[in-house]
Structure formats: C-alpha cells, structure tokens
Design a protein around this motif. Structure first.
Motif, short mmCIF file in Angstrom:
data_model
loop_
_atom_site.label_atom_id
_atom_site.label_comp_id
_atom_site.label_asym_id
_atom_site.label_seq_id
_atom_site.Cartn_x
_atom_site.Cartn_y
_atom_site.Cartn_z
N ALA A 1 0.82 -1.21 0.00
CA ALA A 1 0.00 0.00 0.00
C ALA A 1 0.86 1.26 0.00
N ILE A 2 2.00 1.21 0.72
CA ILE A 2 2.91 2.36 0.71
C ILE A 2 3.51 2.56 -0.68
N ASN A 3 3.88 1.45 -1.32
CA ASN A 3 4.42 1.55 -2.67
C ASN A 3 3.41 2.15 -3.64
N HIS A 4 2.15 1.73 -3.53
CA HIS A 4 1.11 2.28 -4.41
C HIS A 4 0.90 3.77 -4.13
N ILE B 1 -8.40 2.23 -5.03
CA ILE B 1 -9.79 2.24 -5.50
C ILE B 1 -10.63 1.32 -4.63
N GLY B 2 -10.08 0.14 -4.27
CA GLY B 2 -10.82 -0.78 -3.41
C GLY B 2 -11.11 -0.19 -2.05
N LEU B 3 -10.15 0.55 -1.47
CA LEU B 3 -10.38 1.19 -0.18
C LEU B 3 -11.43 2.29 -0.29
N ALA B 4 -11.38 3.07 -1.36
CA ALA B 4 -12.39 4.12 -1.55
C ALA B 4 -13.79 3.53 -1.70
N LEU B 5 -13.91 2.42 -2.42
CA LEU B 5 -15.21 1.77 -2.57
C LEU B 5 -15.69 1.19 -1.24
N THR B 6 -14.76 0.66 -0.44
CA THR B 6 -15.14 0.11 0.86
C THR B 6 -15.65 1.21 1.78
N LEU B 7 -14.96 2.35 1.81
CA LEU B 7 -15.41 3.48 2.63
C LEU B 7 -16.76 3.99 2.14
N HIS B 8 -16.94 4.02 0.83
CA HIS B 8 -18.21 4.47 0.26
C HIS B 8 -19.33 3.50 0.62
N ARG B 9 -19.02 2.21 0.61
CA ARG B 9 -20.04 1.20 0.90
C ARG B 9 -20.47 1.22 2.36
N PHE B 10 -19.52 1.36 3.28
CA PHE B 10 -19.84 1.28 4.70
C PHE B 10 -20.29 2.60 5.29
N TYR B 11 -19.76 3.72 4.79
CA TYR B 11 -20.05 5.00 5.43
C TYR B 11 -20.77 5.98 4.51
N MET C 1 -4.61 12.26 2.19
CA MET C 1 -3.46 11.64 2.86
C MET C 1 -2.71 10.68 1.95
N GLY C 2 -3.23 10.45 0.75
CA GLY C 2 -2.57 9.58 -0.21
C GLY C 2 -2.82 8.10 0.01
N ALA C 3 -3.89 7.75 0.77
CA ALA C 3 -4.13 6.35 1.12
C ALA C 3 -5.19 5.69 0.25
N CYS C 4 -6.03 6.45 -0.42
CA CYS C 4 -7.08 5.85 -1.26
C CYS C 4 -7.38 6.76 -2.43
N ALA C 5 -8.24 6.29 -3.32
CA ALA C 5 -8.66 7.09 -4.48
C ALA C 5 -9.65 8.16 -4.03
N SER D 1 -19.70 8.46 2.91
CA SER D 1 -19.31 9.84 3.22
C SER D 1 -18.29 10.33 2.20
N LYS D 2 -18.69 11.32 1.43
CA LYS D 2 -17.77 11.95 0.47
C LYS D 2 -16.64 12.65 1.21
N HIS D 3 -16.98 13.29 2.32
CA HIS D 3 -15.97 14.03 3.08
C HIS D 3 -14.91 13.08 3.63
N LEU D 4 -15.31 11.93 4.16
CA LEU D 4 -14.35 10.98 4.72
C LEU D 4 -13.42 10.43 3.63
N ILE D 5 -13.97 10.08 2.48
CA ILE D 5 -13.15 9.55 1.39
C ILE D 5 -12.14 10.58 0.92
N ASN D 6 -12.57 11.82 0.80
CA ASN D 6 -11.64 12.86 0.33
C ASN D 6 -10.57 13.18 1.37
N ILE D 7 -10.87 13.01 2.67
CA ILE D 7 -9.84 13.20 3.70
C ILE D 7 -8.77 12.13 3.57
N VAL D 8 -9.20 10.87 3.44
CA VAL D 8 -8.24 9.78 3.29
C VAL D 8 -7.48 9.93 1.97
N PHE D 9 -8.16 10.42 0.93
CA PHE D 9 -7.50 10.66 -0.36
C PHE D 9 -6.43 11.73 -0.24
#
Length: 203
Positions: free
Chosen positions: A93-96, A113-123, A135-139, A125-133
C-alpha cells in the motif's frame, strides 16, 4: 590517464590531476558524512522515480474486484519493491501511494480504489473519502463514483449456471403520522444483491 565509460566520450588527463580529484572527492566525503548520506538518499530517490515513470500502466480501464484483492504487486517497479521492505514489511500500500504521488494522472491503484469503494459502501461519506484521499491512502470520491457508474453501465454480471442466488422478501407496517391521522405505511423490500455477488465467477 584515460577514463573509458560506455556510452560517453573518453576523458584524458594527467595522472597527477586524477589523483588530486579523487583525493578531494574522498576527503570531502569523509569530512561530511551527513551530506554523503543525503546524497545517497537523493540518488536512490531519483532512480526510483525514474523507474516509476518508465513503467507502463493501463489507466483506460478499471481493475476487476478480484484484482483489487490480489494487491497489484506486479505494478511496483523492482527498485521500489526492493527499497521499501528495508524499512517495513508488507508495504504494498505504501508503494502504491508513492507511485500515485509520482504519477497521479496515469496510475490507477487497485488497492486505493478498493479502499475508496469500501469506505463508500460502509459510510457513504464523500468528506471521509476525500480526507483519506488527501493523505494519499485511497482514491478520490470522484474516482469511486466513476467506478460505480462504470459497473452500473457494464451490463448484467456473468453469473455461473451452477450458482445459487437467494432473494429475500419482507414487509413492514409502520404507524406514522399521516395527513388524516388514520393510515399506516406498508412497505415491501427485497434483498438479494449480496448472495448474488458471492456467486459471481471471477473475471
């Protein structure tokens, strides 16, 4: 004295001059070890960045769901895959994240992309996904939305003839305040998506 390097022009100088240059180089390197460390790190970073930029990535299609689970280790250049395990194990994940930072417009990470879809499915929340994005951890949320729309427009899924698909129906009567104060709400719902997804053949 002649210096022969493949692919470059030969350099000819006096042996005394060559000795002086080498002595100055090693003297400066030994006198400032921290500068030498930084020089080595910067050189390694330049080599890794160059190898990332040379990689051929297909960003015209989204990865399949089973490919997201595999990790996408084949997308990582050898130099980066050799460097990061020296710092920490299991750092795909760090390499990606590093590759996405170097090539933000030409690399689609199946993990991100898989992490962004998981966050979208469970929560959801557009705001949460963009915060993690950020940080460079998801799409991004936009990328996740485009992926979902692509799945919807892809047509019917390829379901095996031997698959077992179960549909569950249930109803509910709810007493709520209505305009006349007498009526109730009657609802009927169906749930079968999860069972169907588990029965899909791998793409």
């Amino acid at each position: 004295m002649t210096s022969n390097v493949s692919g470059r022009k030969n350099v000819i100088c006096l042996s005394d001059t060559a000795h002086k240059i080498i002595n100055i180089l090693y003297k400066d390197r030994d006198s400032n070890l921290e500068t030498e460390k930084l020089r080595i790190v910067l050189t390694a970073a330049d080599i890794i960045k160059e190898d990332i930029q040379k990689m051929a990535y297909d960003h015209t299609t989204y990865p399949a769901t089973n490919y997201m689970k595999s990790g996408g280790e084949n997308l990582i250049p050898n130099t980066l895959a050799t460097f990061t395990p020296r710092l920490r194990r299991n750092c795909v994940a760090i390499n990606h994240a590093i590759i996405s930072a170097v090539r933000p417009k030409s690399f689609l990470s199946p993990l991100q992309i898989g992490l962004a879809l998981t966050l979208h499915r469970f929560y959801g929340s557009k705001h949460l996904i963009n915060i993690v994005f950020s940080m460079g951890a998801c799409a991004s949320y936009y990328e996740a939305s485009v992926y979902i729309n692509a799945l919807i427009n892809a047509g019917s899924p390829n379901v095996s003839e031997e698959a077992f698909i179960q549909h569950i129906f249930d109803n509910a009567d709810v007493n709520v305040r209505t305009l006349d104060g007498l009526n109730t709400v009657h609802e009927m719902g169906e749930y079968g998506v999860l069972c169907q997804l588990l029965a899909l053949k791998p793409m």
